[in-house]
Design a protein around this motif. Structure first.
Motif, PDB file in Angstrom:
ATOM      1  N   HIS A  63       0.819  -1.223   0.000  1.00  0.00           N
ATOM      2  CA  HIS A  63       0.000   0.000   0.000  1.00  0.00           C
ATOM      3  C   HIS A  63       0.849   1.269   0.000  1.00  0.00           C
ATOM      4  O   HIS A  63       0.311   2.368   0.061  1.00  0.00           O
ATOM      5  N   ARG A  64       2.164   1.072  -0.063  1.00  0.00           N
ATOM      6  CA  ARG A  64       3.102   2.203  -0.201  1.00  0.00           C
ATOM      7  C   ARG A  64       2.885   3.263   0.870  1.00  0.00           C
ATOM      8  O   ARG A  64       2.939   4.467   0.595  1.00  0.00           O
ATOM      9  N   MET A  65       2.570   2.839   2.081  1.00  0.00           N
ATOM     10  CA  MET A  65       2.332   3.813   3.159  1.00  0.00           C
ATOM     11  C   MET A  65       3.659   4.268   3.763  1.00  0.00           C
ATOM     12  O   MET A  65       4.658   3.556   3.703  1.00  0.00           O
ATOM     13  N   SER A  66       3.615   5.449   4.391  1.00  0.00           N
ATOM     14  CA  SER A  66       4.746   5.878   5.214  1.00  0.00           C
ATOM     15  C   SER A  66       4.767   4.981   6.445  1.00  0.00           C
ATOM     16  O   SER A  66       3.768   4.295   6.737  1.00  0.00           O
ATOM     17  N   LEU A  67       5.863   5.010   7.204  1.00  0.00           N
ATOM     18  CA  LEU A  67       5.929   4.159   8.397  1.00  0.00           C
ATOM     19  C   LEU A  67       4.815   4.533   9.382  1.00  0.00           C
ATOM     20  O   LEU A  67       4.151   3.656   9.947  1.00  0.00           O
ATOM     21  N   ALA A  68       4.598   5.832   9.584  1.00  0.00           N
ATOM     22  CA  ALA A  68       3.568   6.265  10.543  1.00  0.00           C
ATOM     23  C   ALA A  68       2.198   5.745  10.114  1.00  0.00           C
ATOM     24  O   ALA A  68       1.440   5.210  10.939  1.00  0.00           O
ATOM     25  N   ASP A  69       1.873   5.880   8.832  1.00  0.00           N
ATOM     26  CA  ASP A  69       0.571   5.397   8.350  1.00  0.00           C
ATOM     27  C   ASP A  69       0.494   3.868   8.468  1.00  0.00           C
ATOM     28  O   ASP A  69      -0.541   3.315   8.853  1.00  0.00           O
ATOM     29  N   ALA A  70       1.584   3.202   8.128  1.00  0.00           N
ATOM     30  CA  ALA A  70       1.585   1.736   8.173  1.00  0.00           C
ATOM     31  C   ALA A  70       1.347   1.235   9.596  1.00  0.00           C
ATOM     32  O   ALA A  70       0.695   0.214   9.814  1.00  0.00           O
ATOM     33  N   MET A  71       1.882   1.966  10.566  1.00  0.00           N
ATOM     34  CA  MET A  71       1.729   1.553  11.967  1.00  0.00           C
ATOM     35  C   MET A  71       0.362   1.943  12.508  1.00  0.00           C
ATOM     36  O   MET A  71      -0.231   1.232  13.317  1.00  0.00           O
ATOM     37  N   ASN A  72      -0.148   3.109  12.093  1.00  0.00           N
ATOM     38  CA  ASN A  72      -1.440   3.583  12.613  1.00  0.00           C
ATOM     39  C   ASN A  72      -2.634   2.908  11.944  1.00  0.00           C
ATOM     40  O   ASN A  72      -3.724   2.895  12.501  1.00  0.00           O
ATOM     41  N   ALA A  73      -2.442   2.393  10.751  1.00  0.00           N
ATOM     42  CA  ALA A  73      -3.573   1.838   9.982  1.00  0.00           C
ATOM     43  C   ALA A  73      -4.286   0.758  10.794  1.00  0.00           C
ATOM     44  O   ALA A  73      -3.639  -0.026  11.502  1.00  0.00           O
ATOM     45  N   PRO A  74      -5.609   0.697  10.683  1.00  0.00           N
ATOM     46  CA  PRO A  74      -6.353  -0.330  11.413  1.00  0.00           C
ATOM     47  C   PRO A  74      -5.941  -1.735  10.969  1.00  0.00           C
ATOM     48  O   PRO A  74      -5.679  -1.960   9.789  1.00  0.00           O
ATOM     49  N   ARG A  75      -5.894  -2.639  11.949  1.00  0.00           N
ATOM     50  CA  ARG A  75      -5.426  -4.007  11.662  1.00  0.00           C
ATOM     51  C   ARG A  75      -6.565  -5.007  11.826  1.00  0.00           C
ATOM     52  O   ARG A  75      -7.579  -4.704  12.460  1.00  0.00           O
ATOM     53  N   ILE A  76      -6.307  -6.184  11.311  1.00  0.00           N
ATOM     54  CA  ILE A  76      -7.250  -7.289  11.484  1.00  0.00           C
ATOM     55  C   ILE A  76      -6.481  -8.486  12.034  1.00  0.00           C
ATOM     56  O   ILE A  76      -5.247  -8.526  11.974  1.00  0.00           O
ATOM     57  N   HIS A  77      -7.231  -9.456  12.554  1.00  0.00           N
ATOM     58  CA  HIS A  77      -6.572 -10.662  13.088  1.00  0.00           C
ATOM     59  C   HIS A  77      -7.468 -11.874  12.907  1.00  0.00           C
ATOM     60  O   HIS A  77      -8.649 -11.836  13.256  1.00  0.00           O
ATOM     61  N   HIS A  78      -6.887 -12.946  12.355  1.00  0.00           N
ATOM     62  CA  HIS A  78      -7.587 -14.231  12.239  1.00  0.00           C
ATOM     63  C   HIS A  78      -6.595 -15.316  12.622  1.00  0.00           C
ATOM     64  O   HIS A  78      -5.562 -15.453  11.983  1.00  0.00           O
ATOM     65  N   PHE A 115     -17.172 -14.323  10.275  1.00  0.00           N
ATOM     66  CA  PHE A 115     -17.719 -13.909  11.557  1.00  0.00           C
ATOM     67  C   PHE A 115     -16.834 -12.759  12.032  1.00  0.00           C
ATOM     68  O   PHE A 115     -15.691 -12.964  12.425  1.00  0.00           O
ATOM     69  N   VAL A 116     -17.344 -11.533  11.925  1.00  0.00           N
ATOM     70  CA  VAL A 116     -16.505 -10.371  12.247  1.00  0.00           C
ATOM     71  C   VAL A 116     -16.907  -9.780  13.589  1.00  0.00           C
ATOM     72  O   VAL A 116     -18.080  -9.782  13.951  1.00  0.00           O
ATOM     73  N   TYR A 117     -15.927  -9.311  14.317  1.00  0.00           N
ATOM     74  CA  TYR A 117     -16.215  -8.565  15.544  1.00  0.00           C
ATOM     75  C   TYR A 117     -15.235  -7.415  15.645  1.00  0.00           C
ATOM     76  O   TYR A 117     -14.098  -7.507  15.161  1.00  0.00           O
ATOM     77  N   GLU A 118     -15.719  -6.321  16.234  1.00  0.00           N
ATOM     78  CA  GLU A 118     -14.840  -5.153  16.368  1.00  0.00           C
ATOM     79  C   GLU A 118     -14.299  -5.104  17.791  1.00  0.00           C
ATOM     80  O   GLU A 118     -15.038  -5.234  18.751  1.00  0.00           O
ATOM     81  N   LYS A 119     -13.004  -4.932  17.896  1.00  0.00           N
ATOM     82  CA  LYS A 119     -12.356  -4.862  19.200  1.00  0.00           C
ATOM     83  C   LYS A 119     -11.050  -4.101  19.025  1.00  0.00           C
ATOM     84  O   LYS A 119     -10.346  -4.307  18.026  1.00  0.00           O
ATOM     85  N   ALA A 120     -10.737  -3.260  19.980  1.00  0.00           N
ATOM     86  CA  ALA A 120      -9.503  -2.463  19.877  1.00  0.00           C
ATOM     87  C   ALA A 120      -8.284  -3.368  20.042  1.00  0.00           C
ATOM     88  O   ALA A 120      -8.362  -4.410  20.687  1.00  0.00           O
ATOM     89  N   GLY A 121      -7.173  -2.945  19.449  1.00  0.00           N
ATOM     90  CA  GLY A 121      -5.889  -3.521  19.809  1.00  0.00           C
ATOM     91  C   GLY A 121      -5.507  -4.823  19.134  1.00  0.00           C
ATOM     92  O   GLY A 121      -5.742  -5.889  19.689  1.00  0.00           O
ATOM     93  N   VAL A 122      -4.915  -4.750  17.951  1.00  0.00           N
ATOM     94  CA  VAL A 122      -4.226  -5.928  17.401  1.00  0.00           C
ATOM     95  C   VAL A 122      -2.738  -5.675  17.611  1.00  0.00           C
ATOM     96  O   VAL A 122      -2.050  -5.103  16.772  1.00  0.00           O
ATOM     97  N   ALA A 123      -2.267  -6.046  18.792  1.00  0.00           N
ATOM     98  CA  ALA A 123      -0.848  -5.952  19.180  1.00  0.00           C
ATOM     99  C   ALA A 123      -0.312  -4.517  19.173  1.00  0.00           C
ATOM    100  O   ALA A 123      -1.018  -3.572  18.816  1.00  0.00           O
ATOM    101  N   SER A 124       0.914  -4.376  19.599  1.00  0.00           N
ATOM    102  CA  SER A 124       1.622  -3.090  19.560  1.00  0.00           C
ATOM    103  C   SER A 124       2.960  -3.339  18.907  1.00  0.00           C
ATOM    104  O   SER A 124       3.720  -4.189  19.375  1.00  0.00           O
ATOM    105  N   ALA A 125       3.235  -2.599  17.849  1.00  0.00           N
ATOM    106  CA  ALA A 125       4.472  -2.831  17.107  1.00  0.00           C
ATOM    107  C   ALA A 125       5.482  -1.717  17.380  1.00  0.00           C
ATOM    108  O   ALA A 125       5.126  -0.641  17.884  1.00  0.00           O
ATOM    109  N   ALA A 126       6.722  -1.979  17.056  1.00  0.00           N
ATOM    110  CA  ALA A 126       7.772  -0.954  17.125  1.00  0.00           C
ATOM    111  C   ALA A 126       8.641  -1.171  15.896  1.00  0.00           C
ATOM    112  O   ALA A 126       9.061  -2.301  15.636  1.00  0.00           O
ATOM    113  N   ALA A 127       8.866  -0.109  15.126  1.00  0.00           N
ATOM    114  CA  ALA A 127       9.584  -0.318  13.866  1.00  0.00           C
ATOM    115  C   ALA A 127      10.457   0.878  13.494  1.00  0.00           C
ATOM    116  O   ALA A 127      10.228   2.002  13.947  1.00  0.00           O
ATOM    117  N   ILE A 128      11.438   0.580  12.669  1.00  0.00           N
ATOM    118  CA  ILE A 128      12.299   1.619  12.083  1.00  0.00           C
ATOM    119  C   ILE A 128      12.310   1.379  10.581  1.00  0.00           C
ATOM    120  O   ILE A 128      12.407   0.234  10.132  1.00  0.00           O
TER     121      ILE A 128
END
Ligand code: DON
Length: 355
Positions: free
Chosen positions: A276-291, A319-332
């Motif tokens: 998606h060619r995002m900047s690092l900030a956008d890539a980290m802030n973008a909403p995530r999913i988890h299965h 079967f979708v559900y909304e919930k905050a927090g798919v992990a916390s990342a740290a990147a350079i």
């Protein structure tokens, strides 16, 4: 101030690992075990040996990944997920139902393999070459329909449904990069504090399959390959990963905390940057999913996706559900003229620093 922990770290700085496994820190741990009726003895600590395992190497759309091999499932599951997505075809628009469906279905398939086939390779034979191969991913990608979800039970045989980790990424001015994840597992680990040594003991035993068919604290239902045995290492989701661009130059150093969601967060930061060619900030802030295959559902981060997309995914059979927090990342990430560091907005207390 934590004088006991400072003393422990000083002992390790002065005398190396021997201070921890055989010296006075080992005495302190053994004494704590005796006080609490614990099982770990000084002999157990003295017998412990770290094991060097070759990092896992893979590619995604011309980029190279260097990640954590078993007994972590991190690198293997990220590799399988990304290989499936590469075979599935070009990435649909970020945030679209098509894209969520593709990423969720690829994760679901990769987690089915993770949960049933992976374990410590010193104890169980794991089909690592197959799970990380492009041809296997192509065959799996063919099982993903364009317009509907498949239940996990269709593919998972043998398995029936019946916090505290830190990641840091570092780079120096020469481009030497380190991605490290370290875990106590739960918040404050086992809750057992080693008096006099200044640290908590982990509760990593929960990363094993303590009882087949029964979910662990992260809801993971795992198989016999990850059963408990003396001297065996438990299956982790830790995913410290280094990404090189198609010219072989360092691009990204990433990883996360958050149990199995580590794999999703790390994969999706990489996907956001490459696809998606995002900047690092956008890539980290973008909403995530988890299965994670079981529970057979897709977590969408709260408020991150259009209601029309959520409704469409439900119609596709997710079967979708909304919930905050798919992990916390740290990147350079390497950017023009230097590096950019970013700590996840989901983290409390983390930071990016340059020096
Ligand atoms: O190694 C693992 O997969 C788990 N012990 C990680 C736990 C974790 O990330 C909890 N923290 N936030």
């Amino acid at each position: 101030m934590q004088p006991a922990l400072a003393h422990t770290i000083q002992l390790i700085a002065d005398s190396g690992a021997a201070a921890f496994y055989r010296g006075s820190i080992a005495d302190t741990i053994a004494a704590q075990m005796q006080r609490d009726g614990g099982l770990i003895t000084k002999e157990d600590l003295a017998r412990y040996r770290p094991d060097w395992r070759e990092p896992l190497r893979s590619t995604y759309r011309g980029y190279s990944l260097i990640s954590m091999p078993p007994s972590s499932s991190g690198g293997t599951t990220i590799t399988e997920t990304l290989n499936i997505l590469e075979a599935y075809g070009p990435a649909a628009r970020f945030g679209s139902a098509e894209r969520v469906h593709a990423v969720a279905s690829a994760s679901q398939r990769a987690f089915i393999d993770r949960n049933s086939k992976l374990g410590d390779p010193a104890f169980v034979k794991i089909p690592l070459a197959q799970l990380t191969s492009k041809s296997y991913a192509r065959a799996i990608a063919k099982t993903i329909s364009r317009d509907h979800a498949d239940p996990t039970s269709r593919f998972a045989s043998g398995i029936r449904e019946g916090n505290e980790t830190t990641h840091y990424s570092v780079v120096d001015r020469f481009g030497n990069a380190v991605a490290t994840t370290t875990t106590l597992n739960d918040l404050y680990g086992s809750g057992v504090y080693v008096r006099g040594a200044g640290f908590f003991l982990n509760d990593e035993m929960d990363d094993f399959t303590s009882k087949p068919g029964t979910p662990n604290m992260f809801g993971l239902i795992q198989g016999e390959a990850n059963a408990i045995a003396p001297g065996k290492r438990m299956l982790s989701a830790m995913s410290p990963t280094i990404v090189l661009d198609p010219k072989g130059q360092l691009l990204l150093i990433a990883g996360a905390r958050g149990g199995p969601r580590i794999i999703s967060a790390t994969s999706q930061v990489i996907l956001n940057i490459i696809d998606h060619r995002m900047s690092l900030a956008d890539a980290m802030n973008a909403p995530r999913i988890h299965h994670q295959s079981y529970p057979d559902s897709v977590q969408l981060e709260t408020g991150g996706f259009d209601s029309a997309v959520v409704a469409r995914l439900a119609r596709m059979g997710h079967f979708v559900y909304e919930k905050a927090g798919v992990a916390s990342a740290a990147a350079i990430m390497r950017v023009k003229g230097g590096y950019e560091g970013f700590d996840d907005r989901r983290t409390r207390g983390g930071a990016a620093v340059g020096y």
